[in-house]
Design a protein around this motif. Structure first.
Motif, mmCIF file in Angstrom:
data_model
loop_
_atom_site.group_PDB
_atom_site.id
_atom_site.type_symbol
_atom_site.label_atom_id
_atom_site.label_comp_id
_atom_site.label_asym_id
_atom_site.label_seq_id
_atom_site.Cartn_x
_atom_site.Cartn_y
_atom_site.Cartn_z
ATOM 1 N N GLY A 150 -11.603 12.932 14.419
ATOM 2 C CA GLY A 150 -11.611 11.475 14.497
ATOM 3 C C GLY A 150 -11.251 10.903 15.851
ATOM 4 O O GLY A 150 -11.409 9.700 16.080
ATOM 5 N N ASP A 233 -10.714 11.971 5.852
ATOM 6 C CA ASP A 233 -9.578 11.063 5.780
ATOM 7 C C ASP A 233 -9.149 10.756 7.206
ATOM 8 O O ASP A 233 -8.591 11.611 7.894
ATOM 9 C CB ASP A 233 -8.430 11.715 5.000
ATOM 10 C CG ASP A 233 -7.215 10.799 4.853
ATOM 11 O OD1 ASP A 233 -7.309 9.622 5.247
ATOM 12 O OD2 ASP A 233 -6.173 11.266 4.351
ATOM 13 N N HIS A 234 -9.462 9.536 7.685
ATOM 14 C CA HIS A 234 -9.175 9.148 9.065
ATOM 15 C C HIS A 234 -9.766 10.144 10.061
ATOM 16 O O HIS A 234 -9.126 10.539 11.041
ATOM 17 C CB HIS A 234 -7.672 9.014 9.292
ATOM 18 C CG HIS A 234 -7.041 7.921 8.485
ATOM 19 N ND1 HIS A 234 -6.514 8.131 7.230
ATOM 20 C CD2 HIS A 234 -6.879 6.595 8.740
ATOM 21 C CE1 HIS A 234 -6.035 6.990 6.755
ATOM 22 N NE2 HIS A 234 -6.256 6.033 7.643
#
Length: 415
Positions: A150, A233-234
């Motif tokens: 990310g 997730d993120h």
């Protein structure tokens, strides 16, 4: 007969998880590590301390070895040059480039005719404005090198939202790019990324993120695992389900054909993970485009999306990576059960450094004795990958629920 030796650059969990199949096969695995307490150094007796730029140290570590491989992409060109002819380096510099540099990847995949999101290179505010006008706002903006989990990725609705990145890119606001941490920035430098660029991509409306994992040996043999669905997730892969729920036979075959085309076209040796978007057909689209898959990113090493293979496949990604770089026949990639899942154990948001997930082993194992826990031996901090839980069985949803419960038990505060 001398013991075959393989050297791996990297001291994280991916190199650590190569140790078990290496030992089973009688392969001497050596690692270049930065810290004697690192995840890999804890389990390997054959290590040397240094960075990927320390070619003299790496050369000594490679003495008598058959192959050199990597657990990350941040490898400088000088290493390939200085070790040329000493041993096989897999994947090669020519192949690894396309996992190191997203702009180079996009250009090469275009020449191969691989489906991918529409994209444009960005080097100025004018470029970004033009990309937005062509691709539509919002769009995805990525650093060409160094981003992972990310980092180095933004979704922006206007060019002004990337003014800081563009200023750094032009050298008017210091060095480096926002969103790329110091460790990654150092790795960027090591990987010859002084000419960092930005990649603008259309924001794809997808309904599934897929990962297609395969192993390819130097002589050309390829083995593929079933297509997996990944959940982020993120920006960090948090869960994996195999086979990808709801994916049609036709789309599965198409995704695997694309991955094989990339592996052959780029001459990859070792594990190749191809991250893809599944885009459903849009009945309102006047062009009538059918459902399709688009390539997002590549990794040429064991990959988070393939950790399930340790317990859910006849041959894990880690064993087949070693076989591939040694040019040995590849192991069977058939699943050992109809379904498999992997759930990452990430440091909880309120995790304290003295929390210890292993203190919760008894409760987790009692709740689900069928779960397989893989722990990395890292210090605890919020969001950090500490380990993962694998489960195999008949039903993906039931397996996910059980694996999440194990993860949650392990994440209970112990301090």
């Amino acid at each position: 007969m001398s013991v075959p030796a393989v050297v791996v650059i990297g001291d994280g969990q991916l190199a650590r998880m190569m140790a078990e199949p290496a030992a089973a096969l009688g392969i001497e695995l050596r690692a270049l590590v930065t810290d004697s307490a690192s995840s890999t150094a804890q389990v390997l007796p054959f290590t040397a301390h240094g960075s990927p730029n320390d070619t003299s140290i790496i050369r000594q570590l490679c003495t008598g070895a058959i192959a050199l491989t990597f657990e990350h992409e941040h490898i400088p060109t000088v290493l390939f040059r200085d070790l040329a002819g000493q041993l096989a380096i897999e994947p090669s510099r020519e192949a690894l480039l396309y996992a190191q540099d997203k702009l180079e990847m996009r250009r090469r995949l275009d020449t191969l005719g691989v489906p991918q999101p529409r994209w444009r290179e960005v080097t100025s505010m004018a470029d970004l404005e033009a990309a937005g006008a062509e691709l539509g706002w919002p769009l995805v903006l990525k650093t060409a090198r160094g981003g992972y989990d990310g980092r180095g990725v933004r979704v922006i609705g206007a060019a002004s939202q990337a003014a800081d990145w563009l200023a750094r890119l032009s050298g008017t606001a210091g060095e480096g790019l926002a969103g790329v941490d110091e460790t990654t920035a150092a790795a960027n430098s090591a990987a010859d990324s002084e000419n960092l660029g930005l990649l603008a991509e259309e924001l794809v409306s997808f309904d599934q993120e897929l990962a297609v994992l395969l192993a390819r040996r130097r002589s050309g043999e390829i083995r593929q695992w079933p297509v997996a669905e990944t959940y982020q997730d993120h920006g960090i892969c948090s869960e994996v389900s195999v086979p990808a729920p709801g994916l049609s036979t036709g789309m599965t075959a198409r995704a695997q054909q694309i991955a094989q085309q990339i592996a052959t076209g780029l001459d990859v040796t070792g594990i190749l993970a191809v991250e893809m978007f599944h885009v459903p057909a849009d009945p309102t689209d006047p062009t009538g485009r059918p459902e399709r898959v688009l390539v997002n990113e590549l990794a040429m090493r064991p990959h988070n999306s393939g950790h399930w293979t340790q317990d859910g496949s006849l041959t894990s990604q880690f064993e087949n990576h070693l076989r591939a770089v040694l040019d040995l026949p590849l192991g069977d990639t058939a699943m050992s059960a109809p379904a498999a899942v992997m759930v990452n154990l990430l440091g909880a948001e309120d995790a304290a450094s003295d929390d210890e997930p292993r203190a919760n082993y008894a409760a987790a194992m009692a709740a689900h004795p069928e779960a397989k826990i893989h722990y990395y031996g890292k210090g605890v901090r919020p969001g950090r990958k500490l380990g993962h839980v694998n489960m195999v069985g008949d039903n993906v949803e039931e397996l996910l629920a059980a694996a999440r419960e194990v993860r949650d038990i392990l994440n209970r505060p112990t301090s």
